[in-house]
Design an enzyme around this catalytic site. Sequence first.
Site, PDB file in Angstrom:
ATOM      1  N   GLY A 132       0.736  -0.820  -0.200  1.00 29.91           N
ATOM      2  CA  GLY A 132      -0.233   0.021   0.281  1.00 29.91           C
ATOM      3  C   GLY A 132       1.621   1.237   0.045  1.00 29.91           C
ATOM      4  N   GLU A 242       2.184  14.574  -7.781  1.00 27.02           N
ATOM      5  CA  GLU A 242       1.322  13.876  -7.681  1.00 27.02           C
ATOM      6  C   GLU A 242       0.118  14.066  -7.016  1.00 27.02           C
ATOM      7  OE1 GLU A 242       1.067   8.692  -7.668  1.00 27.02           O
ATOM      8  OE2 GLU A 242       2.585  10.596  -6.535  1.00 27.02           O
TER       9      GLU A 242
END
Length: 383
Positions: A132, A242
């Site tokens: 993750g 991002e």
Amino acid sequence: MNPWNTPERLALRQAVTAFTQTEIAPHLPQWEDDGLLPRELHKQTADAGFLAIGFPEEVGGVGGDTIDVAIATEATLLGGGSGGVQASLFTHGIALPHIVDSGNADLIDRYVRPTLAGDLIGSLAITEPGGGSDVAGIRTRAVRDGDHYVVNGSKIFITSGVRADFVTTAVRTGGEGHGGVSLLVIDKDTPGFTVSRSLRKMGWHCSDTAELSFDDVRVPAENLVGEENTGFYQIAQQFVSERLWLAICGYATAQRCLDLATEYAKERDTFGKPLSTRQVIRHKLVDMHARTAAARALTRAAVERSVTASKSDTSMILDAVIAKDQAVACAEYVATEAVQIFGGMGYMRETEVERHYRDVRILGIGGGANEVMRDLAAKLMGL
């Protein structure tokens, strides 16, 4: 002067919109069914001057800053594109910056220039099965053996991983924790490197996503990006860009859904009157507009700050996190309400809002899950 509306940026917006409406939107349903974008679209976009926006001219880019990237992203989505198109066509936006920042002329010549020219496709591989958002917990191992690193491990949820010619890959070259992570550029045709499978997703159907496997993959040591064991810091430096990009996708998708829902409400007759005359629908559209405008203003302010702020300015991290959080919430709300306004048609695959409804769900997961982002925001606030 408003930096978002200079003559040059208005021209950029118009040009990207026209390109999207002619070269992308008409083909998008087929690309969704295919599960990927055609390679030639990269070359088309490069030739049009849009693929390398935001990259310096000295590495093969066309210049511009984050505002220009944001304008191109907005124009693509408002012109009938999708989050999947953005993610797949511009994956190099997360695959190349580390290489550019390293200043390695050899890597720039071999990977950055041809990618920005549309001749290569690159991707970024960080996430691992069970990993993750825990970048410091990378387990894919790269062991130095003479002039090579021998890589073993796997990656998952890798955008453009099926089509990519190379993958900028996070590997463990040192001890446990963030201090032992490095970045290696690994060519797809290297023996032992395989695409384990192409993953089917809820949304972003036209964006191929892969699980990757590395089995004794020998990577030349010259493909190391920056210094060994500095990969975590290189990755972290790109998080702001991002997250801002995801926030831009959020409010731009919301605006597109609002535009589509507004037009449909004006055209759709219910019980002898346009749907837009119904008070409950009018109020929905007003609320959708207000939330979209707020998310856009918050994100654009963060984008403007990112252009002038230094990389050591930690307040920019908070700005990006909050912008992403608000834009994601806005996109999810507006897309849901747009589908509701379309009614039964909103549930049909032939309707654009149905695609946006599926696509926006990833925005609160990718680039750091909502819960991780809010906890990070609290820490940055001193809580």
